[in-house]
Design a protein around this motif. Structure first.
Motif, PDB file in Angstrom:
ATOM      1  N   SER A 130      47.795  58.168  38.727  1.00 30.84           N
ATOM      2  CA  SER A 130      48.119  57.598  39.156  1.00 30.84           C
ATOM      3  C   SER A 130      47.197  56.304  39.337  1.00 30.84           C
ATOM      4  N   ALA A 131      47.583  55.341  38.345  1.00 34.31           N
ATOM      5  CA  ALA A 131      46.686  54.199  38.438  1.00 34.31           C
ATOM      6  C   ALA A 131      46.449  53.986  39.641  1.00 34.31           C
ATOM      7  N   ASN A 132      46.612  53.817  40.723  1.00 29.57           N
ATOM      8  CA  ASN A 132      46.335  54.006  41.937  1.00 29.57           C
ATOM      9  C   ASN A 132      44.862  54.577  42.105  1.00 29.57           C
ATOM     10  N   GLU A 133      44.830  55.408  41.514  1.00 28.39           N
ATOM     11  CA  GLU A 133      44.073  56.645  41.536  1.00 28.39           C
ATOM     12  C   GLU A 133      42.294  55.593  41.163  1.00 28.39           C
ATOM     13  N   TYR A 134      42.652  55.878  39.784  1.00 30.51           N
ATOM     14  CA  TYR A 134      41.555  55.412  39.197  1.00 30.51           C
ATOM     15  C   TYR A 134      40.950  53.792  40.070  1.00 30.51           C
ATOM     16  N   LEU A 135      41.795  53.168  40.712  1.00 27.11           N
ATOM     17  CA  LEU A 135      41.274  51.970  41.147  1.00 27.11           C
ATOM     18  C   LEU A 135      40.582  51.947  42.797  1.00 27.11           C
ATOM     19  N   LYS A 136      41.413  53.292  43.251  1.00 28.47           N
ATOM     20  CA  LYS A 136      39.923  53.507  44.343  1.00 28.47           C
ATOM     21  C   LYS A 136      38.752  54.293  44.212  1.00 28.47           C
ATOM     22  N   ILE A 137      39.041  55.023  42.946  1.00 27.86           N
ATOM     23  CA  ILE A 137      37.351  55.889  42.633  1.00 27.86           C
ATOM     24  C   ILE A 137      37.117  54.404  42.325  1.00 27.86           C
ATOM     25  N   GLU A 138      37.117  53.487  42.068  1.00 24.65           N
ATOM     26  CA  GLU A 138      36.143  52.376  41.173  1.00 24.65           C
ATOM     27  C   GLU A 138      35.912  51.062  42.480  1.00 24.65           C
ATOM     28  N   SER A 139      36.608  51.150  43.532  1.00 26.06           N
ATOM     29  CA  SER A 139      36.828  49.962  44.117  1.00 26.06           C
ATOM     30  C   SER A 139      35.166  49.936  45.314  1.00 26.06           C
ATOM     31  N   ASN A 140      34.243  50.985  45.418  1.00 27.21           N
ATOM     32  CA  ASN A 140      32.804  51.000  45.840  1.00 27.21           C
ATOM     33  C   ASN A 140      33.896  50.817  47.700  1.00 27.21           C
ATOM     34  N   TYR A 141      34.574  51.607  48.221  1.00 25.95           N
ATOM     35  CA  TYR A 141      34.892  52.357  49.132  1.00 25.95           C
ATOM     36  C   TYR A 141      35.816  51.103  49.571  1.00 25.95           C
ATOM     37  N   LEU A 142      36.889  51.074  48.948  1.00 28.48           N
ATOM     38  CA  LEU A 142      37.802  49.382  49.120  1.00 28.48           C
ATOM     39  C   LEU A 142      37.407  48.038  49.326  1.00 28.48           C
ATOM     40  N   ARG A 143      36.172  48.138  48.346  1.00 25.14           N
ATOM     41  CA  ARG A 143      35.473  46.474  48.084  1.00 25.14           C
ATOM     42  C   ARG A 143      36.167  45.778  46.934  1.00 25.14           C
ATOM     43  N   GLY A 144      36.251  46.658  45.785  1.00 24.89           N
ATOM     44  CA  GLY A 144      36.535  45.748  45.052  1.00 24.89           C
ATOM     45  C   GLY A 144      36.417  44.891  44.586  1.00 24.89           C
ATOM     46  N   THR A 145      37.212  43.633  44.036  1.00 21.18           N
ATOM     47  CA  THR A 145      36.982  42.227  43.795  1.00 21.18           C
ATOM     48  C   THR A 145      37.328  41.454  44.820  1.00 21.18           C
ATOM     49  N   LEU A 146      37.351  41.987  45.805  1.00 19.07           N
ATOM     50  CA  LEU A 146      38.790  40.920  46.409  1.00 19.07           C
ATOM     51  C   LEU A 146      37.587  39.626  47.207  1.00 19.07           C
ATOM     52  N   ALA A 147      35.860  39.859  47.262  1.00 18.22           N
ATOM     53  CA  ALA A 147      35.289  38.936  47.981  1.00 18.22           C
ATOM     54  C   ALA A 147      35.309  37.710  47.144  1.00 18.22           C
ATOM     55  N   GLU A 148      35.052  38.081  45.367  1.00 15.99           N
ATOM     56  CA  GLU A 148      35.331  37.093  44.694  1.00 15.99           C
ATOM     57  C   GLU A 148      36.815  36.533  44.566  1.00 15.99           C
ATOM     58  N   GLU A 149      37.854  37.193  44.560  1.00 20.65           N
ATOM     59  CA  GLU A 149      39.213  36.432  44.147  1.00 20.65           C
ATOM     60  C   GLU A 149      39.690  35.585  45.524  1.00 20.65           C
ATOM     61  N   LEU A 150      38.973  36.213  46.609  1.00 19.60           N
ATOM     62  CA  LEU A 150      39.740  35.800  47.605  1.00 19.60           C
ATOM     63  C   LEU A 150      39.002  33.682  47.615  1.00 19.60           C
ATOM     64  N   ALA A 151      37.990  34.172  47.271  1.00 24.11           N
ATOM     65  CA  ALA A 151      36.987  33.187  47.483  1.00 24.11           C
ATOM     66  C   ALA A 151      37.528  32.282  46.062  1.00 24.11           C
ATOM     67  N   ASP A 152      38.514  32.760  44.941  1.00 18.67           N
ATOM     68  CA  ASP A 152      39.484  31.470  43.745  1.00 18.67           C
ATOM     69  C   ASP A 152      39.319  30.848  44.774  1.00 18.67           C
ATOM     70  N   THR A 153      39.457  29.816  44.095  1.00 15.25           N
ATOM     71  CA  THR A 153      40.739  28.261  44.558  1.00 15.25           C
ATOM     72  C   THR A 153      42.148  28.001  43.292  1.00 15.25           C
ATOM     73  N   SER A 154      41.511  28.484  43.132  1.00 15.38           N
ATOM     74  CA  SER A 154      42.259  27.831  41.473  1.00 15.38           C
ATOM     75  C   SER A 154      43.351  28.338  41.284  1.00 15.38           C
ATOM     76  N   THR A 155      43.667  29.423  42.542  1.00 13.01           N
ATOM     77  CA  THR A 155      45.006  30.229  42.065  1.00 13.01           C
ATOM     78  C   THR A 155      45.560  30.382  43.705  1.00 13.01           C
ATOM     79  N   GLY A 156      47.089  30.662  43.990  1.00 15.56           N
ATOM     80  CA  GLY A 156      47.292  30.996  45.486  1.00 15.56           C
ATOM     81  C   GLY A 156      47.513  32.959  45.425  1.00 15.56           C
ATOM     82  N   GLY A 157      47.293  33.535  44.054  1.00 16.71           N
ATOM     83  CA  GLY A 157      47.633  34.699  43.962  1.00 16.71           C
ATOM     84  C   GLY A 157      46.161  35.323  43.971  1.00 16.71           C
ATOM     85  N   ILE A 158      46.783  36.574  43.264  1.00 11.52           N
ATOM     86  CA  ILE A 158      44.693  37.730  43.437  1.00 11.52           C
ATOM     87  C   ILE A 158      45.541  38.368  42.878  1.00 11.52           C
TER      88      ILE A 158
END
Length: 574
Positions: free
Chosen positions: A8-36
């Protein structure tokens, strides 16, 4: 040779996430949208958050070409549901300053915050951290908040179960450090050694995992709705001997997909207290290694067991443990509701169990409970204990403090919260609309009105004090455990519900579909003749769920499987 199924797609997301980091830090810092992004939305679940939007505003915002009104739901990890007055006050303050001014008490004994906007997400988590609260692994493909009976001061056994809940929760936390780096701004440790998740590995679990601990005769945590449960076994002197182990329960299903279904847990063996954490870990490992990673609708432990058998699971678990579980010990459940009102323990300390409708702690003109609990927390020197039924216990009240607390209970009209009909006191509703993206119909905002209508019937029938479990969810994922209720409603579409009847009063039997797509306005008319028949024709001590089966309103079997067994007989031979 058959072609191997794609993960399933989520399995590849987890593998590529660097142990749950993913792009979260960058996306949470992006104030151009209220979502991710969608991928980041999956990843942030592992850190206790869901991205949502206000569905009441969707059409208007779309018309004005605005993006959705995004915000975040946050779940707080509270093993056993125990919080100090200081923690309660901090969560109250956070809800007023960063959320939608309410605290939601969940069916997993945790706090939920709603309406936290992206720019306040890190600050909210940092404020929780000041009082040693977190939302690590409150969602995602990991073990979630560990539940247990909320009254540890009532016996030595209860205290031991709370400790076990904490020990299991801590032992099964992800170890990668992403949460602390992203949300608490801790520096990443630079090392040549690869980060290792000692229990979960790179892909964590195939799906969410839920653990509960019950102390008979109360099944308040609904052990049959959890992937893994421990059922306390005591001797004649109420000394804890150990735990029966139950595996493979789960509520979620999908409308129209027969391959998905709610399932009762199998009780497979007994373990002494010193081995309980080890058993929890090894059950996790078996599911990690054998669970279905190709289809997320088929990835819970219940399907792993159904695909291979409970006997196979027990044999495999024993191999992982290096020793065998002992045979199941005798026990009995009689209820799965909360015991409301005042209680005194053998030490002379007091505990007050309060009904919180829908688990929503919010002020109303008639019932300013949020302010009242805030004032109580300022003087209380015991604990607050969240229950698995969305209610609250003010626990460990000293005789000296009781008069002060009673005065505040009276002032803020809280004292009589538990003096409702037994039907209302045994109700659960999930959040549903407007924030849950999966909801097909209302639940929390609508069930109180349904109960008000049904109370007219139960009053006429003389059943005001007769407990009947009633639960409503906006979709079939089953967050409010509707498939174990004596009366269950599951959202099928706007103002339409599938109605289920016949669950076991002690949570030991699934209910059965009675009628599909019932309009909300018809619920009272559909149930009235059944309730009237129950009042006239029930046998002494007979519960509503048992009656509707005996009277033939629903069958005792579904697809040839007997759901009318006592839980003690549903045991896998050791």
């Amino acid at each position: 040779m058959s072609e191997e199924k794609k993960l399933s797609a989520n399995e590849y997301l987890k593998i590529e996430s660097n142990y749950l980091r993913g792009t979260l830090a960058e996306e949470l810092a992006d104030t151009s949208t209220g979502g991710i992004s969608e991928g980041a939305g999956q990843m942030i679940k592992f850190h206790g958050c869901y991205v949502q939007d206000d569905r009441d505003l969707r059409a208007s915002r779309r018309q004005h070409k605005l993006e959705k009104a995004y915000s975040f739901l946050m779940r707080v990890r509270i093993p056993g549901g125990v919080v100090s007055p200081k923690q309660w006050l901090q969560m109250d303050w956070i809800s007023e300053n960063f959320a939608n001014h309410t605290l939601k008490l969940t069916t997993r004994q945790a706090f939920q915050l709603h309406g936290v906007i992206k720019t306040q997400l890190k600050r909210t988590i940092q404020e929780m951290d000041k009082v040693a609260l977190d939302c690590i692994a409150a969602c995602g493909d990991v073990n979630r908040n560990v539940m247990c009976n909320p009254n540890p001061h009532l016996s030595e056994t209860h205290a031991e179960t709370v400790k076990l809940a904490r020990d299991i929760s801590e032992h099964l936390l992800p170890q990668g450090g992403a949460y602390h780096e992203i949300f608490l701004d801790q520096e990443k440790v630079i090392s040549s050694e690869e980060v290792v998740e000692p229990i979960y590995g790179k892909t964590y679990l195939p799906r969410k995992f839920k653990i509960a601990i019950a102390v008979p005769p109360s099944n308040d945590v609904d052990i049959h709705a959890n992937d893994l449960s421990f059922i306390a076994v005591q001797d004649e002197n109420n000394k804890l001997l150990g735990y029966n182990v139950a595996v493979g329960g789960g509520m979620g299903m999908t409308h129209g997909v027969d391959a998905t279904y709610p399932r009762l847990a199998d009780i497979i063996g007994f373990v002494t207290p010193d081995k309980a954490v080890d058993v929890a870990e090894k059950v996790i490992l078996v599911q990690r290694d054998f669970g279905d990673r190709t289809d997320r609708k088929h990835s819970r432990l219940k399907y792993t067991i159904d695909d291979r058998s409970a006997d196979w699971f027990l044999k495999t678990l024993n191999e992982y443990l290096g020793y065998d579980l002992e045979p199941v010990r005798e026990f009995e459940f009689t209820t799965n509701g909360d015991n409301f009102g005042w209680h005194e323990d053998e030490r002379g300390m007091f505990h007050l169990n309060l009904f919180i409708q829908g688990g929503r702690v919010v002020d109303s003109p008639a019932f300013p409970i949020k302010t009242g609990l805030r004032e109580i927390a300022k003087i209380h020197d015991g604990e607050f204990r969240l229950t698995a039924n969305q209610n609250l216990a003010i626990s460990n009240i000293s005789p000296e403090k009781r008069p002060e607390i009673e005065k505040l209970l009276e002032e803020y009209k809280i004292l009589k919260s538990h003096e409702r009909s037994a039907l209302r006191l045994h109700s659960i509703a999930c959040v549903a609309l407007p924030t849950c993206g999966l909801a097909l119909a209302e639940a929390e905002r609508y069930l109180p009105d349904v109960i008000t209508e049904l109370e007219e019937v139960v009053e006429e029938c003389g059943l005001r004090h007769d407990a009947i479990t009633i639960r409503m969810t906006g979709c079939p994922n089953g967050c409010g455990r509707p498939f174990l209720a004596e009366i269950g409603f599951v959202g099928r579409g706007p103002d339409k519900y599938n109605m289920y009847l016949g669950g076991g009063h002690a949570g030991h039997r699934l209910n059965k579909l009675y009628r599909e797509s019932v309009p909300g306005s018809e619920i009272k008319n559909v149930l009235r003749p059944i309730i009237e028949d129950y009042a006239k024709s029930r046998e002494e001590g007979e519960k509503f769920g048992d009656f509707v089966i005996r009277a033939g309103y629903v069958a005792a079997t579904v697809n040839g499987k007997d759901f009318h067994k006592n839980v003690k007989t549903e045991v896998v031979a050791s």
